[in-house]
Design a protein around this motif. Structure first.
Motif, PDB file in Angstrom:
ATOM      1  N   ALA A 117      -7.510 105.824  16.920  1.00 34.12           N
ATOM      2  CA  ALA A 117      -6.775 106.070  15.673  1.00 34.12           C
ATOM      3  C   ALA A 117      -7.648 106.806  14.668  1.00 34.12           C
ATOM      4  O   ALA A 117      -7.219 107.786  14.047  1.00 34.12           O
ATOM      5  N   ASN A 118      -8.900 106.343  14.506  1.00 35.79           N
ATOM      6  CA  ASN A 118      -9.795 106.962  13.530  1.00 35.79           C
ATOM      7  C   ASN A 118     -10.238 108.356  13.939  1.00 35.79           C
ATOM      8  O   ASN A 118     -10.625 109.165  13.093  1.00 35.79           O
ATOM      9  N   CYS A 119     -10.176 108.647  15.247  1.00 38.89           N
ATOM     10  CA  CYS A 119     -10.465 110.002  15.751  1.00 38.89           C
ATOM     11  C   CYS A 119      -9.226 110.897  15.686  1.00 38.89           C
ATOM     12  O   CYS A 119      -9.318 112.101  15.931  1.00 38.89           O
ATOM     13  N   ARG A 120      -8.069 110.290  15.394  1.00 38.76           N
ATOM     14  CA  ARG A 120      -6.771 110.993  15.448  1.00 38.76           C
ATOM     15  C   ARG A 120      -6.576 111.619  16.833  1.00 38.76           C
ATOM     16  O   ARG A 120      -6.061 112.738  16.956  1.00 38.76           O
ATOM     17  N   SER A 121      -7.001 110.891  17.869  1.00 37.57           N
ATOM     18  CA  SER A 121      -6.921 111.415  19.238  1.00 37.57           C
ATOM     19  C   SER A 121      -5.708 110.830  19.952  1.00 37.57           C
ATOM     20  O   SER A 121      -5.760 109.729  20.506  1.00 37.57           O
ATOM     21  N   LEU A 122      -4.614 111.576  19.941  1.00 35.54           N
ATOM     22  CA  LEU A 122      -3.377 111.118  20.578  1.00 35.54           C
ATOM     23  C   LEU A 122      -3.560 111.000  22.090  1.00 35.54           C
ATOM     24  O   LEU A 122      -3.060 110.051  22.704  1.00 35.54           O
ATOM     25  N   ARG A 123      -4.282 111.945  22.691  1.00 36.62           N
ATOM     26  CA  ARG A 123      -4.483 111.934  24.146  1.00 36.62           C
ATOM     27  C   ARG A 123      -5.193 110.647  24.579  1.00 36.62           C
ATOM     28  O   ARG A 123      -4.746 109.953  25.496  1.00 36.62           O
ATOM     29  N   ALA A 152       0.607 105.915  14.360  1.00 40.01           N
ATOM     30  CA  ALA A 152       0.817 106.316  12.965  1.00 40.01           C
ATOM     31  C   ALA A 152      -0.275 107.278  12.513  1.00 40.01           C
ATOM     32  O   ALA A 152      -0.001 108.308  11.882  1.00 40.01           O
ATOM     33  N   GLU A 153      -1.537 106.949  12.836  1.00 42.41           N
ATOM     34  CA  GLU A 153      -2.656 107.814  12.458  1.00 42.41           C
ATOM     35  C   GLU A 153      -2.544 109.179  13.128  1.00 42.41           C
ATOM     36  O   GLU A 153      -2.982 110.186  12.571  1.00 42.41           O
ATOM     37  N   CYS A 154      -1.949 109.203  14.312  1.00 40.85           N
ATOM     38  CA  CYS A 154      -1.777 110.471  15.041  1.00 40.85           C
ATOM     39  C   CYS A 154      -0.492 111.195  14.627  1.00 40.85           C
ATOM     40  O   CYS A 154      -0.175 112.268  15.161  1.00 40.85           O
ATOM     41  N   GLY A 155       0.256 110.598  13.706  1.00 39.72           N
ATOM     42  CA  GLY A 155       1.449 111.253  13.159  1.00 39.72           C
ATOM     43  C   GLY A 155       2.690 111.177  14.018  1.00 39.72           C
ATOM     44  O   GLY A 155       3.634 111.959  13.829  1.00 39.72           O
ATOM     45  N   ILE A 156       2.739 110.257  14.983  1.00 39.45           N
ATOM     46  CA  ILE A 156       3.902 110.139  15.880  1.00 39.45           C
ATOM     47  C   ILE A 156       4.644 108.846  15.539  1.00 39.45           C
ATOM     48  O   ILE A 156       4.478 107.818  16.205  1.00 39.45           O
TER      49      ILE A 156
END
Length: 643
Positions: A117-123, A152-156
């Protein structure tokens, strides 16, 4: 646990720095306690989570232990997940998967999902979600809630909502997580629907709603929710104060803070920095002084953030001496924000030499300047005409500190050359930038052309700006003023027609003044009311007096050519800063200092008027315009007419 182990654990709990932790570690190694699971676990936890700057030491500790267990791996994953380098948590997680036979637990997934989440890494987050499904932990409340936060952090938000809907019995923490997810992704209506569906709401639920509305700039909805809250805490109050302050609603921010005090609630760090931020933006010096007293009385002076806010308030409300006093009295270990704020405060007041001295003191103290610090010191050089010094700092930033200049640093250099009248050098500098100059850089050059009346270069710059930001009204106004001063009235008319055709409106000038701890605002051409009439009545008296006693002659060079001379004078007469000064004189009386904040650059006529008022009425007027402070005293200005 024997006495030696108890002593070791007790000593660790009192450690505040890595140095003291190392001393306890040495004691543990000497006594053979480092092999004890409890001691080694506590040691790792303290380095990874409790104290700052010890994560690498924690990583080496893990390598040192012969048989690290899941708790130890989870501790290090958690430490990295909550740090500035959350991606390092994945390396530890992979190593844990390779070495441990035991199945992963809920803590492993919760901590590594937080890293994703903190990396914003959706993959990575989706892969971990799949792993949680394989291990049957996706329905675990702790893990499921973290998955919601990760999406949420990844915007999805759609994925977050799907995970939530699949939960069999979500608790209030899970409900708060999905509420936060909706707001984080900008889905205000979805958040409202979720809030209405909640079977149970706690104080955190209401605070999430408030924070979400504030972030979405829905202040009226936030206010309605705030009034509906069954109970409030310091977080609720600070959310409202900070929200209104950030939106420029200073009176409302002050009102919430006063109400907080009437309720008998002790202000916290956030509410104090929020209300001080409002003071700084509004230039509310008197209210800022009251808050300073409150900070001292409440014992908050040890907080660096509160001191920084105080420093900023005094700097931006026109009292750099008080800002310096706060700076000197701050705790010994000042942050980089403290040093940079002091440099910026001095720069805004035109104290270039003093600002550069603070910069040198900062270097001597061992604090490494960052890019923002260099923006402040370059700004100081620009506004004090220190060209050689500015060039030296620009070079130092690159070659001594290895900071690659950003567009803001290049803009400062353009401003440095432009203000000094070296317009061709400024233009050449812009033309040779290693990146495409943005509109702000070109606009800075256009402003310099306006100051020095270079029509030809102004036309070239305006041509570029027309392609970058064709709908920016300030560029048209600047060019129109340049033409007007040069007497090119046909060109002035053409610019005005172009603005009319594009339906561009000039940004209205406004000024605010604090009188008896109340902020009064004046806008050019606003509708008449009792306050406006009082200001105009006093202004007419002032203008007559400075004509007779000060020899005032209106500077109307940039006012439209095709109107009568009397109308030209009336046009500059109505400027908002003149009204604010007049109102201040009417309410405060002769002898009292007047402080004004203005949203635009002060014009030459108003600059002249302020100097004459300070001389004739024997008072000091401090005006903060869009770019700097002007302190008018005894008929002269602190900027030495270099602005």
């Amino acid at each position: 646990m024997n006495t030696a182990e108890q002593l070791c654990v007790s000593l660790l709990s009192k450690c505040k720095t890595l140095k003291t932790v190392k001393q306890v570690h040495a004691f543990a190694c000497k006594t053979g306690l480092d092999a004890h699971p409890l001691v080694s676990g506590k040691l790792l936890l303290h380095c990874a989570v409790t104290i700052s700057g010890a994560l690498e030491y924690a990583r080496r500790l893990l390598l040192h232990f012969r048989n690290p267990d899941a708790f130890m791996y989870n501790t290090l994953i958690r430490g990295f997940a909550e740090s500035d380098t959350p991606d390092n948590a994945f390396d530890v997680f992979v190593e844990m998967r390779r070495k441990l036979i035991d199945p992963l637990d809920s803590f492993s997934f919760a901590f590594i999902l937080k890293a994703a989440a903190n990396c914003r890494s959706l993959r990575d987050g989706m892969q971990l979600h799949c792993q949680a499904l394989i291990h049957g932990l996706d329905t675990h409340l702790f893990v499921g809630t973290t998955i919601i936060s990760m999406y949420a952090e990844c915007g999805i938000v759609s994925f977050a909502r799907k995970v939530f809907e699949e939960m069999s019995d979500p608790n209030v923490v899970a409900w708060n997580a999905i509420l936060t997810a909706c707001f984080r992704c900008g889905d205000v209506e979805g958040a409202e629907r979720m809030f209405d569906r909640m079977p149970l709401r706690n104080l955190t639920s209401w605070n999430v709603l408030l924070a979400g509305y504030v972030k979405a700039d829905e202040l009226e909805l936030a206010k309605k929710a705030f009034l509906r809250m069954p109970m409030k805490d310091d977080v609720s109050w600070s959310t409202m104060i900070v929200g209104y302050a950030q939106s420029g609603c200073f009176d409302e921010a002050f009102g919430f803070f006063r109400e907080l005090q009437r309720e008998g609630i002790r202000p916290n760090e956030a509410s104090l920095t929020g209300v001080l931020s409002a003071c700084a933006q509004a230039g509310a010096f008197e209210f800022g002084k009251i808050l300073h007293g409150l900070v001292e009385k409440a014992g908050f002076l040890w907080m660096i953030s509160v001191n920084n806010a105080l420093l900023d308030t005094y700097s931006k409300s026109g009292n750099v001496d008080m800002a310096q006093l706060v700076f000197k009295r701050m705790p010994e270990k000042k942050s980089i924000i403290s040093w940079t704020s002091m440099i910026a405060g001095l720069a805004m007041h035109g104290y270039g030499k003093e600002a550069t001295q603070v910069f040198h003191n900062m270097e001597a103290s061992g604090i490494r300047p960052d890019g923002i610090t260099f923006i402040s010191v370059l700004y100081a050089c620009s506004h004090a005409g220190l060209i050689d010094e500015g060039c030296e700092y620009f070079s130092k930033m690159r070659y001594l500190y290895g900071i690659e200049p950003a567009i803001e640093h290049y803009g400062c250099m353009v401003d440095l050359y432009g203000r000094a009248g070296k317009l061709q050098k400024a233009y050449d500098f812009v033309s040779q930038l290693p990146m495409s100059p943005n509109a702000v850089v070109w606009r800075t050059l256009l402003g310099a052309c306006s100051i020095h009346g270079n029509v030809e270069l102004a036309e070239q710059v305006k041509e570029v700006l027309s392609k970058l930001e064709p709908e920016n009204s300030s560029d048209h106004v600047l060019l129109s003023n340049i033409y007007a001063v040069a007497g090119k009235w046909n060109d002035v008319a053409a610019v005005r027609r172009s603005m009319a055709d594009q339906r561009l409106k000039k940004t209205p000038g406004w000024s605010v003044i604090e009188v008896d701890k109340v902020i009064y605002s004046f806008t050019a051409g606003e509708k008449s009311n009792k306050i406006i009439e009082e200001a105009y009545e006093k202004l007419r008296e002032i203008m007559l007096k400075i004509r007779v006693d000060g020899g005032y002659v209106p500077e109307v060079g940039s006012v439209l050519h095709d109107i009568e001379e009397e109308d030209k004078e009336d046009s500059v007469f109505r400027h908002s800063e003149k009204l604010a000064v007049a109102f201040g004189l009417a309410r405060l009386g002769v002898g009292m200092n007047i402080r004004i904040v203005k949203n635009l650059r002060v014009c030459r006529d108003c600059h002249t008027v302020m100097k004459l008022i300070s001389k004739v009425y024997r008072l000091e007027i401090v005006v903060r315009d869009r770019s700097r402070f002007h302190s008018f005293k005894d008929g002269s200005c602190s900027c030495k007419d270099y602005w």
